[in-house]
Design an enzyme around this catalytic site. Structure first.
Site, PDB file in Angstrom:
ATOM      1  N   CYS A   9      -4.852  34.082 -53.887  1.00 25.94           N
ATOM      2  CA  CYS A   9      -4.983  35.558 -54.552  1.00 25.94           C
ATOM      3  C   CYS A   9      -4.681  35.887 -53.049  1.00 25.94           C
ATOM      4  CB  CYS A   9      -5.714  35.994 -54.910  1.00 25.94           C
ATOM      5  SG  CYS A   9      -5.219  37.508 -55.601  1.00 25.94           S
ATOM      6  N   ASP A 132     -16.036  38.406 -61.214  1.00 25.56           N
ATOM      7  CA  ASP A 132     -16.238  38.935 -59.969  1.00 25.56           C
ATOM      8  C   ASP A 132     -17.468  39.424 -59.155  1.00 25.56           C
ATOM      9  OD1 ASP A 132     -15.227  38.464 -57.458  1.00 25.56           O
ATOM     10  OD2 ASP A 132     -13.469  40.148 -57.031  1.00 25.56           O
TER      11      ASP A 132
END
Length: 213
Positions: A9, A132
């Protein structure tokens, strides 16, 4: 080892895209969030997206984006998935999934066992989940902070209703242990493969993906 699928990412440059693809990443993430050091303009993201080879899913990370912002992104950047990393409600997730006809990945921040309930909630409406580390209260960034959470919270919870991806503080040195402890089949990394904020390191990308195999 697990042969986990990897998402790199926060890609910001052509060489980042090439490094991720050549190393075997299955997803490439583009960040649309001005406070992030990985933020891209729509024009910049479009150029990078056209460099992504077939077989690598192009993911747009947004944070509490408006319909107008998402309209511009989706109209100009060829995408395979939307990643919602803000405080979007389950209704908002379902709304955007229907509006754009793209799979939606919803990020869920975890700090303790009480946060796991949100994973079940969002699994009803999202196509995938990104689990996360919950950001510190003072942080302006919802992710990419290089922080991990207690992976033992996910032990024995391999099977939610939707595919899920582990994120938060992962590095080439700890990702194998994270996979072993959580049973994750997919992992996401951003700051853990950088030489500086927003600057991906090709060697670290290769090492990270090799550690997941």
């Amino acid at each position: 080892m697990s042969d986990a699928s990897v998402k790199i990412c926060g890609l910001t440059a052509p060489d980042h895209v090439r490094a991720a693809a050549e190393a075997g990443a299955r997803y490439g993430g583009f960040v649309f969030f001005p406070k992030s050091p990985r933020h891209l303009t729509i024009e910049g993201a479009a150029k990078l997206a056209h460099l992504v080879p077939p077989g690598v899913a192009k993911v747009a990370l947004t944070v509490n984006a408006t319909d107008e912002e998402l309209d511009r992104i989706t109209a100009n950047v060829p995408l395979d998935m939307l990643q919602l990393h803000g405080k979007e409600s389950p209704d908002r997730v379902a709304e955007l999934r229907a509006r754009y006809g793209l799979p939606v990945m919803k990020a869920v921040g975890v700090a303790d066992a009480e946060d796991l309930a949100a994973i079940d909630l969002y699994s009803e409406v999202a196509d995938q989940l990104l689990i996360d580390a919950k950001p510190p209260r003072q942080s302006e960034l919802p992710g990419g902070n290089g922080l991990a959470f207690d992976w033992r919270l996910l032990a024995g919870r391999k099977y939610w209703r939707r595919p899920w991806m582990l994120a938060g503080g992962l590095t080439p040195d700890n990702v194998a242990e994270a996979i072993r402890m959580t049973g994750a089949r997919q992992v996401d990394v951003s700051s853990g493969v950088e030489s500086a904020p927003g600057v991906k390191d090709a060697a670290k990308i290769r090492a990270f993906i090799e550690a997941t195999q």
